[in-house]
Scaffold this motif. Structure first.
Motif, PDB file in Angstrom:
ATOM      1  N   ASP A 466       0.855  -1.184   0.000  1.00  0.00           N
ATOM      2  CA  ASP A 466       0.000   0.000   0.000  1.00  0.00           C
ATOM      3  C   ASP A 466       0.894   1.237   0.000  1.00  0.00           C
ATOM      4  O   ASP A 466       1.549   1.555   1.000  1.00  0.00           O
ATOM      5  CB  ASP A 466      -0.910   0.010   1.224  1.00  0.00           C
ATOM      6  N   ILE A 467       0.922   1.931  -1.127  1.00  0.00           N
ATOM      7  CA  ILE A 467       1.796   3.094  -1.283  1.00  0.00           C
ATOM      8  C   ILE A 467       1.322   4.207  -0.362  1.00  0.00           C
ATOM      9  O   ILE A 467       0.141   4.546  -0.308  1.00  0.00           O
ATOM     10  CB  ILE A 467       1.810   3.549  -2.747  1.00  0.00           C
ATOM     11  N   GLY A 468       2.257   4.768   0.375  1.00  0.00           N
ATOM     12  CA  GLY A 468       1.942   5.793   1.363  1.00  0.00           C
ATOM     13  C   GLY A 468       1.631   5.228   2.728  1.00  0.00           C
ATOM     14  O   GLY A 468       1.679   5.948   3.730  1.00  0.00           O
ATOM     15  N   GLY A 469       1.294   3.924   2.781  1.00  0.00           N
ATOM     16  CA  GLY A 469       0.980   3.270   4.046  1.00  0.00           C
ATOM     17  C   GLY A 469      -0.502   3.235   4.321  1.00  0.00           C
ATOM     18  O   GLY A 469      -1.221   4.216   4.091  1.00  0.00           O
ATOM     19  N   PHE A 470      -0.994   2.103   4.818  1.00  0.00           N
ATOM     20  CA  PHE A 470      -2.419   1.931   5.120  1.00  0.00           C
ATOM     21  C   PHE A 470      -2.787   2.565   6.457  1.00  0.00           C
ATOM     22  O   PHE A 470      -3.784   3.270   6.583  1.00  0.00           O
ATOM     23  CB  PHE A 470      -2.759   0.441   5.140  1.00  0.00           C
TER      24      PHE A 470
END
Length: 678
Positions: A466-470
């Protein structure tokens, strides 16, 4: 060469597609020592400079030495370097000596929990143990004269053993925007509109559980999404697909036809007394399809047509470890314990016994021991009833198989997108994976760099984080740095939770920085798609550690923050906040390439180390000696890309580009390679 040894009574996992006879009883095990056949225990002695690669989705380094891991598909929303088990169970390890005299891969094919102690208890000792069922062990040694390095060759042989990796449609290599929290059709339209108005490329919007009616699988909340079919058609005309989520748990509710059909046909997992096992997930009390039962697999998979009829062409399967919030039994036990503390004077001991109780029902082992599966018989053998915890690692994989087999029937001529959270070796043939609930922290960006090549080793080519972080709220610079890495990963998806700040690429101001990175991704899509298909068809790795191509270079072997992407690219992502660049090691002469807002600059670099400045609005990568990388003109979607003309970077003379219609299920290199040259 591959040799197969069998211990105990293994359960068929579906991991291997090439039938192999076991070595004759009494044959010498070729690497290490089998200390016990059942419970199974294997060990080997590691020299001081030995490397251990593999284990797919796991924490820590590309070299797994010095820690202990478990193959046990787990819902781990708070993963860190001490996390032993992740969402996948990928039981391949490769032991390699620095001088190249030792290169052996071992695949422990079992449905059960596996414990790997890779020099944790004793640095020179590597042990593997499993006890719930038997295990087939495949020992792979490199073949001389293959034209590959030893590390490349053992991976190639293993990948041939387990079958071709899943290949998604070409649009799935475009950028995907997701959020737990797109609650209405208008929310989705606004996201697409803001991407388009900012000139930011986009190919898909992923829908989390918000679109469902009361979180029930294969339903749509018609108050919030009054015409899902019209929405899907409208967005597709603009080059954007909808990708809804499907969960493993089926809500217990009279009148809900999926639940009633599952009950009537005994498709759900059972308790020992024959009643349906019930546990809580998003919709509350739920039943779980017995995906080990072929009839239940086919029944559940057929339900995807309810959404494909609305124009849906892709899905992501979640909560399929299976994740459980509680069972009726664990909830009752926990409330009883909680009440026992009422009125007490809690001291230091009793207080710390009391505080974790409210979360103690989450994914409990005793709950996994409360229900059973029905394994199909084979030949003259009768079906077998087996407790879930003994074959836990197969559950999510067979949910993916259920969907994939159904989607092939629903759409026999056209590939659909499918990726999941839980997996084991074998499900790589049916779908991709994302790496679960990471967080918006720099350490998790760095972790993805180390996890990607290990996932490629075990066949999960279509993968990404998950790009940016979930979890948590990302920062602008973290998202930009993560996009610069994600520009090279097959699955490129921005996803976050409902209670965090907006994470879309238009939410941080100065969208030109984000457009620069997304435009680069789309310029590279023809190369990514071409190299991905070649790797899938050729049983090779799309993303590799440097040491797999440069095994004689000790520094390359020990480099864990640079990766090779396809045949021609080396990447060295920035993974520290406020850094304006980083040191990069080049194991051979290469061409440094900088993409910034559509402008390309190049510089030839000799083998060696350099400090390379990497501004936030640019992508810096390196093209290997005598290789050529094509870049097309960016577009707003993959469907709009023009592949009639390219610009080129690198010193090579030509590049073999794989092309097809982006959908065909008959994927073959023959007749689909076009030679590009300057």
């Amino acid at each position: 060469m591959i040799q197969k040894f069998s211990f105990g009574e293994p359960v068929e996992t579906g991991a291997v597609v090439c039938g192999m006879e076991c070595m004759p009883e009494g044959s010498r095990f070729p690497f290490g020592t089998v200390e016990s056949s059942f419970p199974f225990k294997w060990m080997c002695t590691l020299a001081g400079d030995d490397f251990v690669f593999g284990l797919g989705e796991s924490m820590r380094g590309i070299n797994k030495r010095g820690f202990r891991y478990e193959s046990w598909c787990s819902d781990v929303p708070n993963q860190n370097e001490f996390t032993r088990s992740m969402y996948g169970a990928h039981n391949l390890v490769i032991v390699y000596s620095a001088d190249g005299t030792k290169c052996c891969a071992l695949f422990f094919d079992t449905a059960s929990r596996v414990a790997f102690d890779i020099g944790f208890t004793e640095y020179s000792t590597f042990t593997v143990e499993t006890s719930d069922t038997g295990v087939d062990v495949y020992v792979v040694s490199a073949d001389e004269g293959s034209g590959r390095t030893a590390l490349q060759d053992v991976v190639h042989q293993f990948r041939e053993l387990i079958g071709q990796s899943y290949i998604p449609p070409r649009w799935a290599f475009g950028f995907q925007q997701s959020r737990w929290g797109y609650k209405t059709e208008d929310d989705v339209r606004k996201v697409v509109s803001r991407y388009r108005s900012a000139g930011l490329p986009l190919d898909a919007v992923c829908l989390d559980i918000d679109y469902m009616d009361a979180y029930k699988d294969f339903t749509v909340d018609e108050q919030k999404f009054p015409d899902m079919g019209a929405l899907a058609s409208e967005l597709k005309a603009d080059g954007v697909r909808l990708v809804p989520i499907i969960d493993a748990g089926v809500k217990v509710q009279q009148g809900y036809d999926v639940y009633e059909e599952g009950c009537d046909n005994d498709y759900f997992c059972k308790k020992e007394d024959g009643s349906d096992f019930v546990a809580g997930v998003w919709p509350g009390r739920s039943c779980f399809p017995d995906f080990m039962n072929p009839a239940a697999r086919e029944w559940f998979g057929a339900k995807y047509e309810r959404l494909t009829r609305l124009g849906i062409e892709g899905f992501w399967n979640d909560m399929n470890e299976p994740a459980m919030f509680y069972s009726d039994e664990s909830l009752e036990e926990t409330f009883r314990k909680l009440l026992s503390y009422q009125g007490q004077n809690l001291d230091v001991q009793s207080f710390f016994e009391f505080t974790p109780l409210s979360g103690s029902t989450f994914n409990r082992l005793d709950d996994y021991r409360r229900f059973f599966h029905q394994l199909p018989g084979s030949g003259t053998s009768a079906p077998q009833k087996i407790r879930h915890d003994r074959i836990h690692n197969l559950y999510g994989a067979n949910m993916t198989r259920s969907a994939a087999e159904a989607l092939r029937k629903i759409s026999p001529d056209k590939r659909m997108l499918l990726y999941a959270r839980a997996s084991c070796v074998g499900s790589h043939r049916y779908g991709g994976i994302w790496t679960g609930d990471n967080a918006s922290c720099w350490e998790h960006l760095k972790q993805e760099i180390k996890m990607l090549p290990s996932l490629n080793m075990v066949g999960f080519l279509y993968s990404g984080a998950d790009i940016g972080g979930f979890g948590e709220s990302t920062t602008r610079d973290l998202l930009l740095r993560w996009l610069a890495l994600g520009a090279f990963t097959p699955l490129m998806r921005n996803h976050c939770a409902w209670n965090n700040r907006s994470q879309e690429c238009y939410a941080f101001g100065n969208t030109d920085d984000f457009k620069s990175l997304l435009d680069f991704r789309y310029a590279l899509v023809p190369y990514i798609y071409s190299e991905f298909v070649k790797a899938a068809v050729g049983s090779s790795m799309y993303i590799r550690p440097l040491g797999f191509d440069f095994p004689a270079d000790m520094r390359a072997l020990r480099t864990e923050d640079e990766l090779l992407v396809g045949e021609g690219i080396l990447i060295a992502p920035v993974y520290e906040q406020n850094a304006d660049g980083r040191y990069v090691y080049l194991p051979e002469d290469m061409t440094k390439v900088v993409w910034c807002r559509g402008n390309i600059s190049t510089e030839e670099k000799k083998q060696g180390s350099y400090y390379i400045r990497m501004p936030l609005d640019s992508v810096t990568f390196f093209v290997r000696k005598d290789r050529l990388v094509p870049l097309c003109r960016p577009a707003q979607s993959t469907a709009a890309l023009d592949t009639s003309t390219f610009s080129f970077v690198g010193t090579g003379a030509s590049y073999e580009l794989y092309e097809d219609d982006g959908f065909t299920r008959s994927v073959t290199l023959e007749g689909h390679l076009r030679t590009l040259s300057r």
